[in-house]
Design an enzyme around this catalytic site. Structure first.
Site, short mmCIF file in Angstrom:
data_model
loop_
_atom_site.label_atom_id
_atom_site.label_comp_id
_atom_site.label_asym_id
_atom_site.label_seq_id
_atom_site.Cartn_x
_atom_site.Cartn_y
_atom_site.Cartn_z
CE LYS A 28 105.31 40.58 29.73
NZ LYS A 28 105.83 41.35 30.56
CB SER B 170 108.17 45.73 27.34
OG SER B 170 107.04 45.82 28.39
CG HIS C 130 108.82 49.69 30.14
ND1 HIS C 130 109.46 48.58 30.37
CD2 HIS C 130 108.63 50.01 28.88
CE1 HIS C 130 108.88 47.33 29.43
NE2 HIS C 130 108.44 47.94 28.84
C1 GTR Z 1 102.98 47.16 30.14
C2 GTR Z 1 102.66 45.44 30.79
C3 GTR Z 1 104.17 45.09 30.60
C4 GTR Z 1 104.39 45.01 29.61
C5 GTR Z 1 104.47 46.22 28.47
C6 GTR Z 1 105.47 46.12 27.08
O1 GTR Z 1 101.68 47.35 30.08
O2 GTR Z 1 102.11 45.40 31.57
O3 GTR Z 1 103.71 43.86 31.26
O4 GTR Z 1 104.60 43.81 28.74
O5 GTR Z 1 103.55 46.98 28.98
O6 GTR Z 1 104.93 45.28 27.01
O7 GTR Z 1 105.55 47.64 26.62
#
Ligand code: GTR
Length: 419
Positions: free
Chosen positions: A262, A258, A399
């Protein structure tokens, strides 16, 4: 202003928002943006390595993540504890405090290293955690982090200290025994040791500690954000691993999930010592093509998480075509090293297809080196890993980082490293 701040807080605070389609967000494949991708301008492998790669790296510094300072002085490594029979004898566990003697205002970070016993020099996965070393490992004698913590998964803005209840809370994302039994080491640190993850987090983290104006710094376009700081931390772990005799420092894989996915891509782009680069569900600002405007967009991410990026990036909110890069160029910065992009089938917010397409469009750079990228042109069905030097899968589920993901990463690293 107050309304938008409230919306930002809501989006930031709720993982539900990260999964559930939200009004005003495009999830329609018919309506994705169709601006052409910036040209990679690939000519020859030599030109890529000697000039084009550097130009693209600079574009990412200027427009997305900011420039990583190189004048912070040599890091210092102190091994603070060693346990030879960790995980029931499977591993040797070490803690290493990493600090910057020339920049004492930074409190440093505590790296937790698991080395597989019986392996002379192990290849190693390197990644940051969201919850601290005690969340990655369920072992009772791993010290609880004393640094800033998210209060819970739902509230990560508030300052809070770790509790016993969070011990092992991230262990499903870090299947230590599986990784160690495969002959790999694991080196990890808590991202909050480098910079707490909220708008003012930089004031208590590395960025203020090393900036001339400290907490009064006004961040200018092209200067680093939190992702840059976290990526810097990954490279300092790599520095330490070069000094550790039980590590095969030619075989380091950088990994992240996540926002830390990045980070892993940005660390892998800058630091070629990471021989394998892995992005798990990194989404917008990571592997997902920004020009698609599917799920999370540049406009949303720069509004909710401006501290992750250099300030310039927010100028592309609602006008992505003006940005001279897109994320196939970030994937290409790993070339010719193997890179793996993983999506999750329920993670529309991260735009699975956009993640696949950035891999697809990075392919021409691998081709310069005579290397096959994804090997397919169409996103594969769920649970069907594809690819040679660019790996990709779209796993069933949400996710997260799962056992399935790790099975693919271990196989990918083994295949490329001939292990
Ligand atoms: C979310 C964000 C994503 C992702 C995620 C995470 O809120 O919108 O870009 O990075 O968090 O890191 O769990």
């Amino acid at each position: 202003m107050i309304a938008s701040r409230l919306l930002s807080l809501l989006i930031a605070a709720s993982p539900v928002f990260a999964q559930t389609p939200r009004p005003g967000v495009n999830y329609d494949e018919e309506k994705v943006g169709n601006d052409p991708l910036p040209d990679l301008k690939v000519t020859t492998a030599d030109a890529w390595m000697n000039s084009r790669r550097g130009e693209i790296l600079k574009l990412f510094e200027q427009h997305v993540y900011g420039k990583t300072p190189t004048n912070l002085g040599a890091p210092k490594f102190e091994v603070t504890a060693t346990k030879m029979d960790a995980l029931g004898g499977l591993a040797t566990r070490k803690f290493i405090h990493v600090s910057l003697p020339e920049r004492p205002a930074w409190q440093g970070m505590d790296v937790m290293l698991y080395l597989p016993n019986g392996v002379k020099a192990a290849p190693c996965f390197v990644g940051l955690s969201f919850g601290g070393n005690h969340a990655v490992s369920a072992e009772k004698d791993v010290p609880l982090s004393t640094r800033w913590m998210r209060e819970s998964k739902d509230k990560h803005i508030v300052n809070h200290k770790a509790t016993e209840a969070t011990r092992g809370s991230e262990s499903s994302r870090w299947p230590l025994e599986k990784i160690l039994k495969a002959g790999f080491a694991v080196a990890t640190a808590y991202y909050g040791d480098i910079e707490p993850d909220h708008a003012d987090g930089w004031k208590e983290g590395l960025r203020a500690a090393v900036s001339r104006a400290g907490v009064n710094t006004t961040w200018r376009d092209g200067e680093w954000g939190a992702i840059g700081a976290w990526a810097w931390g990954l490279s300092r772990i790599a520095d330490f691993l070069q000094t550790e005799s039980h590590i095969d420092a030619r075989h380091l894989a950088v990994i992240g999930h996540s926002r830390l996915g990045k980070t892993s891509l940005w660390a892998g782009a800058q630091d070629e010592r990471f021989g394998v680069v892995i992005s798990n569900n990194s989404g917008e600002g990571g592997a997902a093509l920004m020009r698609r405007d599917f799920g999370e967009t540049t406009a949303i991410i720069t509004k909710v998480f401006p501290h992750w990026f250099t300030s310039q990036y927010a100028n592309y909110a609602g006008r992505v075509a003006a940005c001279p890069i897109d994320m196939h160029m970030l994937i290409a910065l790993a070339a010719p090293r193997p890179v793996y992009i993983a999506s999750a089938a329920e993670d529309h917010w991260a735009d699975q297809k956009g993640e696949f397409l950035s891999g697809l469009h990075a392919g021409p750079v691998y081709a310069l080196f005579g290397k096959k990228g994804l090997g397919v042109h169409v996103q594969p069905s769920v649970d069907t890993p594809v690819g040679d030097f660019i790996g990709y899968h779209n796993r069933t589920g949400k996710h997260d980082v799962t056992n399935y993901d790790w099975t693919q990463y271990l196989a990918f690293a083994k295949r490329h490293w001939g292990l």
